[in-house]
Design a protein around this motif. Sequence first.
Motif, PDB file in Angstrom:
ATOM      1  N   ASP A 156      51.808  -6.745  27.519  1.00 40.58           N
ATOM      2  CA  ASP A 156      50.369  -6.445  27.550  1.00 40.58           C
ATOM      3  C   ASP A 156      50.141  -4.989  27.147  1.00 40.58           C
ATOM      4  O   ASP A 156      50.990  -4.132  27.366  1.00 40.58           O
ATOM      5  N   TYR A 157      48.947  -4.748  26.629  1.00 41.86           N
ATOM      6  CA  TYR A 157      48.569  -3.368  26.314  1.00 41.86           C
ATOM      7  C   TYR A 157      47.698  -2.806  27.436  1.00 41.86           C
ATOM      8  O   TYR A 157      46.927  -3.527  28.062  1.00 41.86           O
ATOM      9  N   ILE A 158      47.810  -1.513  27.613  1.00 42.85           N
ATOM     10  CA  ILE A 158      47.074  -0.845  28.687  1.00 42.85           C
ATOM     11  C   ILE A 158      46.522   0.473  28.121  1.00 42.85           C
ATOM     12  O   ILE A 158      47.169   1.098  27.277  1.00 42.85           O
ATOM     13  N   VAL A 161      40.420  -2.908  20.498  1.00 43.58           N
ATOM     14  CA  VAL A 161      41.573  -2.005  20.612  1.00 43.58           C
ATOM     15  C   VAL A 161      42.887  -2.780  20.410  1.00 43.58           C
ATOM     16  O   VAL A 161      43.825  -2.296  19.783  1.00 43.58           O
ATOM     17  N   ALA A 162      42.927  -4.038  20.887  1.00 42.39           N
ATOM     18  CA  ALA A 162      44.155  -4.831  20.749  1.00 42.39           C
ATOM     19  C   ALA A 162      44.515  -5.021  19.272  1.00 42.39           C
ATOM     20  O   ALA A 162      45.692  -4.921  18.898  1.00 42.39           O
ATOM     21  N   ASP A 163      43.503  -5.267  18.446  1.00 43.26           N
ATOM     22  CA  ASP A 163      43.786  -5.474  17.015  1.00 43.26           C
ATOM     23  C   ASP A 163      44.328  -4.197  16.370  1.00 43.26           C
ATOM     24  O   ASP A 163      45.260  -4.233  15.564  1.00 43.26           O
ATOM     25  N   ILE A 164      43.728  -3.073  16.735  1.00 41.20           N
ATOM     26  CA  ILE A 164      44.186  -1.799  16.172  1.00 41.20           C
ATOM     27  C   ILE A 164      45.635  -1.556  16.617  1.00 41.20           C
ATOM     28  O   ILE A 164      46.485  -1.098  15.846  1.00 41.20           O
ATOM     29  N   THR A 166      43.310  -6.265  26.997  1.00 40.82           N
ATOM     30  CA  THR A 166      43.000  -7.687  26.783  1.00 40.82           C
ATOM     31  C   THR A 166      42.752  -8.331  28.163  1.00 40.82           C
ATOM     32  O   THR A 166      43.110  -7.733  29.184  1.00 40.82           O
ATOM     33  N   PRO A 167      42.180  -9.538  28.210  1.00 36.96           N
ATOM     34  CA  PRO A 167      41.880 -10.142  29.523  1.00 36.96           C
ATOM     35  C   PRO A 167      43.142 -10.360  30.349  1.00 36.96           C
ATOM     36  O   PRO A 167      44.144 -10.838  29.824  1.00 36.96           O
ATOM     37  N   TYR A 212      34.352   0.572  25.261  1.00 35.10           N
ATOM     38  CA  TYR A 212      33.660  -0.313  26.213  1.00 35.10           C
ATOM     39  C   TYR A 212      34.366  -1.661  26.280  1.00 35.10           C
ATOM     40  O   TYR A 212      35.127  -2.024  25.374  1.00 35.10           O
ATOM     41  N   THR A 213      34.116  -2.384  27.368  1.00 35.26           N
ATOM     42  CA  THR A 213      34.737  -3.700  27.539  1.00 35.26           C
ATOM     43  C   THR A 213      33.696  -4.782  27.289  1.00 35.26           C
ATOM     44  O   THR A 213      32.588  -4.718  27.836  1.00 35.26           O
ATOM     45  N   LYS A 214      34.060  -5.730  26.430  1.00 33.79           N
ATOM     46  CA  LYS A 214      33.166  -6.875  26.153  1.00 33.79           C
ATOM     47  C   LYS A 214      34.011  -8.133  26.219  1.00 33.79           C
ATOM     48  O   LYS A 214      35.078  -8.187  25.602  1.00 33.79           O
ATOM     49  N   ASP A 215      33.576  -9.112  26.970  1.00 30.17           N
ATOM     50  CA  ASP A 215      34.350 -10.351  27.186  1.00 30.17           C
ATOM     51  C   ASP A 215      35.793 -10.022  27.563  1.00 30.17           C
ATOM     52  O   ASP A 215      36.734 -10.658  27.068  1.00 30.17           O
ATOM     53  N   LYS A 216      35.952  -9.011  28.374  1.00 30.40           N
ATOM     54  CA  LYS A 216      37.265  -8.584  28.904  1.00 30.40           C
ATOM     55  C   LYS A 216      38.195  -7.980  27.851  1.00 30.40           C
ATOM     56  O   LYS A 216      39.376  -7.781  28.104  1.00 30.40           O
ATOM     57  N   TYR A 217      37.674  -7.713  26.669  1.00 26.14           N
ATOM     58  CA  TYR A 217      38.467  -7.002  25.663  1.00 26.14           C
ATOM     59  C   TYR A 217      37.947  -5.574  25.567  1.00 26.14           C
ATOM     60  O   TYR A 217      36.732  -5.353  25.586  1.00 26.14           O
TER      61      TYR A 217
END
Length: 416
Positions: free
Chosen positions: A360-362, A18-21, A326-327, A5-10
């Motif tokens: 960027d990650y996608i 997911v970005a941290d992982i 990420t945003p 899910y997306t929260k605060d555009k993350y």
Amino acid sequence: MHYFYTKDKYLYCEGLKVADITVKYGTPLYLYSHRTISEHFTKIDDAFSAVPHLICYALKANSNLAIVKTLQKLGAGADIVSGGELYKALKAGIPAKKIVYAGVGKTEAEIEYALSKDILMFNIESVPEAEMISKVAGRLRETADIALRINPDVDAKTHHYITTGKKENKFGLNINLARKLFLKINGFKNLNVVGVHIHIGSQITTSGPYVKAIKKVIKLIGELRSDGIIIKSLNIGGGLGIVYKDENPSTPKKFAEKILPLIKPLGIRIIMEPGRFIVGNAGILVARVSYIKKGENKKFIILDAGMNDLIRPSLYDAYHKILPVTPVKGSSKADIVGPICESGDFFGKGRVVSNMKPGDYIAVMSAGAYGFSMASNYNARRRPVEVMVKGKKSFLVKKRESFEDLVRGEIMPEGL
Ligand code: LLP
């Protein structure tokens, strides 16, 4: 339903960003949600609780041991189609007596392996295969429990590559000849006919085709009974569809409501072989943007993942949602492509996506089923790392392949 899910555009997977992982494990990365896998299994299991049943997870969808183990702990059996899948199912702790073996081309060695492990049953697809299993069982002084796979000739209304229950497909025994063939195969000395199997296709979104097919085999089961062949289990295959884009698939509960009234009066055990429903939306493929290329009248977002990592868009023109991790500000139309030397190497075409920049990650969504399991080393690319998230913890469940892995087993003969 899933826990991405997306929260605060993350983008999140369960309790983790997911970005941290991704920073931790690198890209391309397959990421699985433990909770999604477990809940999907439980949904199917619960839907059939009113009848004796066994849910045999179709390993072909994703045979990572951590996933199979997760399901084993919940009581799942396994649907396998090769010696390799048998090995993996047993390795993950699935009891042999919960394993069913399908496929039109089981080899003699694979049959012997499965017999030596004493699996629940073989789903037989042809008379020559029945002869082979009987022969091998005889050699081992055993009797093999078998089901015959019937081709009910119904249209599952799905992609033509993944429809399997029509008479022009290579699968199963013709429904019109089935009664005769059951009698013939029942006469084989080392076979014990215990079940009927159907699997009409994959990514099926309505229960109609199942109802049609089940009605046909129920008639057959009655006829067999009058012939003295008592069918103890009916395997209705896999195939339950999921949401990739805007589909509205029948839920397991609704599906069961339609078919249980047909099945209950038979008083037999139901086997089901779901793959995609359990893992499809429980996994994503995360990639990094390598370049943004402006074509003459098109923009290309070039990723570090390619068709070798996820072949579904190339092979079936399959739709997968594509989301930023990420945003990212603004959006525009682009083709999202991989680095492989083929025009068919894409994840999405003409998509309105966020204005990604290199680095960027996608995320390519709904990639848990037939993603890693169909990945290859094409272009001598190392297959991705696989990670499972459970709550706020991430677990490495398969290392990224190394260059060494790419040449393992290859030989440069002396004197070449
Ligand atoms: N049982 C049998 C005998 C099967 O052949 C299959 C899938 C299943 C169960 C599991 O079906 P599921 O529940 O996952 O729909 N690579 C394609 C899908 C091929 C399905 C092959 N058989 C894709 O990416 O869409």
